[in-house]
Design an enzyme around this catalytic site. Structure first.
Site, PDB file in Angstrom:
ATOM      1  N   ASP A 293       0.816  -1.222   0.000  1.00 19.62           N
ATOM      2  CA  ASP A 293       0.000   0.000   0.000  1.00 19.62           C
ATOM      3  C   ASP A 293       0.852   1.277   0.000  1.00 19.62           C
ATOM      4  O   ASP A 293       2.087   1.218  -0.079  1.00 19.62           O
ATOM      5  CB  ASP A 293      -0.941  -0.068   1.225  1.00 19.62           C
ATOM      6  CG  ASP A 293      -2.310   0.524   0.944  1.00 19.62           C
ATOM      7  OD1 ASP A 293      -2.445   1.322   0.010  1.00 19.62           O
ATOM      8  OD2 ASP A 293      -3.250   0.199   1.697  1.00 19.62           O
TER       9      ASP A 293
ATOM     10  N   ASP B  55      -9.964   3.571  -3.823  1.00 15.40           N
ATOM     11  CA  ASP B  55     -10.625   2.391  -3.240  1.00 15.40           C
ATOM     12  C   ASP B  55     -12.057   2.232  -3.729  1.00 15.40           C
ATOM     13  O   ASP B  55     -12.839   3.186  -3.715  1.00 15.40           O
ATOM     14  CB  ASP B  55     -10.672   2.519  -1.723  1.00 15.40           C
ATOM     15  CG  ASP B  55      -9.336   2.199  -1.094  1.00 15.40           C
ATOM     16  OD1 ASP B  55      -8.310   2.298  -1.783  1.00 15.40           O
ATOM     17  OD2 ASP B  55      -9.324   1.855   0.100  1.00 15.40           O
TER      18      ASP B  55
HETATM   19  C1  GAL Z   1      -6.145   1.227   1.323  1.00 14.98           C
HETATM   20  C2  GAL Z   1      -6.164   0.204   0.206  1.00 14.98           C
HETATM   21  C3  GAL Z   1      -7.264  -0.788   0.507  1.00 14.98           C
HETATM   22  C4  GAL Z   1      -6.986  -1.454   1.834  1.00 14.98           C
HETATM   23  C5  GAL Z   1      -6.786  -0.412   2.937  1.00 14.98           C
HETATM   24  C6  GAL Z   1      -6.294  -1.044   4.219  1.00 14.98           C
HETATM   25  O1  GAL Z   1      -5.177   2.183   1.066  1.00 14.98           O
HETATM   26  O2  GAL Z   1      -6.353   0.838  -1.029  1.00 14.98           O
HETATM   27  O3  GAL Z   1      -7.379  -1.715  -0.530  1.00 14.98           O
HETATM   28  O4  GAL Z   1      -5.858  -2.277   1.718  1.00 14.98           O
HETATM   29  O5  GAL Z   1      -5.868   0.588   2.542  1.00 14.98           O
HETATM   30  O6  GAL Z   1      -6.105  -0.099   5.244  1.00 14.98           O
END
Ligand code: GAL
Length: 485
Positions: free
Chosen positions: A150, A210
């Site tokens: 991430d 997301d």
């Molecule tokens: C976001 C990511 C998500 C998930 C989340 C977890 O940045 O895009 O898919 O992994 O963090 O905190």
């Protein structure tokens, strides 16, 4: 093959040989498939959740349908040990992470984990920036097969492609140095245009913000929808299915075997969309070559979600050996007062292996629509109306017509067994999608519904927020029959 597309297809394969040389590894020759807990469970993770999900993935045939990786997302850790290595949360994972990996492997699945190219993860747990080597070694020692990586809290290390590339490359090298085969799934939300550079270091890269379990709901946290997201400065979150589709359209062709644009995990089964909307979501993710990562609770999956996620004719688009995304050929707003938010229709097409094509009529209008796709538009890349393809005749296969009935799905889900479902379920463990496609397996083709003759039009009534999806196969002159739609 009947048409001059033979030359185009061999050129494509020649080009693919070049990109094969550029592949970081051989782990994603076609987009990866699996399950990730984030969309349904967020931070509510545990060894029990993974175990229960993984067992069911196997029992109800999802593994054999191709869903190989069980991925544990954010919120699994509990700081670092004094030697600097990551410490699991032992309340959530009482036997540690190697035990989880072993359990996944015993079931024949790959095990994925999550970290962040920053100081902290998005859930504010330990990040891996500056700890790449030790963390990669730790995951390898646990038996991890997949890393989702991430982008939160990255200390401002983004803003140009080079800065982002350098930050993500450190982990790529650290993973390779472990000697273990670990699929590298970058998650930097499309920042700094990863489709221009990430195929050199990773197997997939998140291309957008997301996802949210909504078909087309506008949300300020996922901006730029009216600009189609070109150079949108804010990837955001709470992005609807249509928002994501309309953002990736400009660069989706930059996917290639070994490295894929990731449109985020699937929401099928999470309850926020209608059946037609989920069919559209799954069809588009498959045909745009996004990784297919289920994001629902598999332990309580219902019949309709199950028959979407296992539709072999749609998965075959995703796992097609040509590895080419379809392209949007046109888009019309249905109502000028409804410029986004549902008032539009689109037609997409693209080539598949075997000289076949895929064509999708997408209806994001707020009513059922009678839609027409001319062969000239479907084959615009080949020269439109002048092309041999547009002048030729094609067999049409409806990719949803053979969808598993609810009664069959309910029987499988009730019995936790796939016995007597070979009519509807493809077993990619027994025969890979590539082999099946090359052997023209009926399950992968969909239902033959007729044909269209040269310079003709494919017409269909497409349900509100739904798709009609077709495989098109060239018809030779000798077999041509007057049964066009
Ligand atoms: C976001 C990511 C998500 C998930 C989340 C977890 O940045 O895009 O898919 O992994 O963090 O905190």
């Amino acid at each position: 093959m009947a048409f001059s597309s033979l030359a185009a297809v061999s050129a494509l394969f020649a080009a693919r040989h070049v990109s094969a040389v550029l592949m970081v590894n051989e782990l994603a020759v076609t987009p990866q498939m699996g399950w990730d807990n984030w969309n349904a469970f967020g931070c509510d993770v545990s060894a029990d959740l993974l175990q229960g999900t993984a067992e069911r993935i196997v029992e109800i045939g999802l593994k054999d349908a191709g869903y190989h990786y069980a991925v544990l997302d954010d919120c699994w850790s509990d700081g670092r040990y004094s030697n600097g290595s990551l410490k699991p949360n032992f309340e959530k994972f009482p036997n540690g992470m190697a035990a989880v990996a072993d359990a996944m492997h015993d079931l024949g699945l790959g095990f994925g984990m999550y970290s962040d190219a920053g100081r902290y993860t998005c859930g504010q747990y330990e990040g891996s920036l500056g700890h790449e080597e030790i963390d990669a070694k730790t995951w390898a020692s646990w038996g991890v097969d997949y890393l989702k990586y991430d982008n939160c809290y990255n200390d401002g290390q983004s803003g140009t492609a080079e800065i982002s590339y350098n930050r993500y490359e450190v982990m790529s090298k650290a993973l390779n140095a472990t000697g273990r085969q670990i699929l590298y799934s970058m998650c930097n939300w499309g920042q700094d245009h990863p489709w221009d550079w990430a195929y050199l270091i990773a197997n997939s890269w998140r291309a957008t913000g997301d996802i949210y379990d909504s078909f087309d709901r506008s949300d300020v946290r996922c901006p730029c929808e009216n600009k189609d997201g070109i150079d949108c400065a804010f990837p955001g979150f709470h992005c609807s299915v249509m928002n994501i589709i309309n953002k990736v359209v400009w660069f989706i062709h930059r996917s290639q075997p070994g490295g894929w644009n990731d449109m985020d995990g699937l929401e099928v089964g999470n309850g926020g969309m209608t059946d037609d909307e989920y069919k559209l979501h799954f069809t588009m993710w498959a045909a745009l070559k996004s990784p297919l990562i289920m994001g629902n609770d598999i332990r309580t999956i219902d019949a309709k979600s199950y028959s979407i996620l296992t539709n072999p004719a749609i998965i075959a688009l995703n796992q097609d050996p040509a590895g080419a995304s379809m392209q949007r050929r046109w888009r019309y707003y249905v109502s000028p007062t409804d410029a986004y938010g549902g008032g539009e229709i689109q037609m997409w097409s693209g080539n598949l292996a075997q000289g076949d094509y895929v064509m999708v009529l997408l209806n994001a209008a707020n009513q059922d629509m009678h839609m027409n796709a001319t062969l000239a538009d479907i084959f615009v890349d080949n020269g439109g109306a002048q092309s041999a393809e547009a002048k030729g005749s094609w067999d049409l296969y409806d990719l949803w017509a053979n969808r598993m009935p609810d009664s069959v799905a309910n029987r499988i889900l009730g019995a936790n067994s796939t016995a007597n479902a070979t009519e509807y379920l493809y077993n990619a463990t027994a025969k890979s999608y590539k082999e099946g496609i090359m052997a023209n397996e009926t399950l992968l083709m969909g239902k033959h519904i007729g044909s269209v003759k040269g310079l003709g039009t494919v017409s269909a009534v497409v349900p509100k927020h739904g798709v009609m999806a077709y495989r098109m196969r060239p018809k030779t002159a000798s077999t041509y029959k007057r049964d066009e739609l």
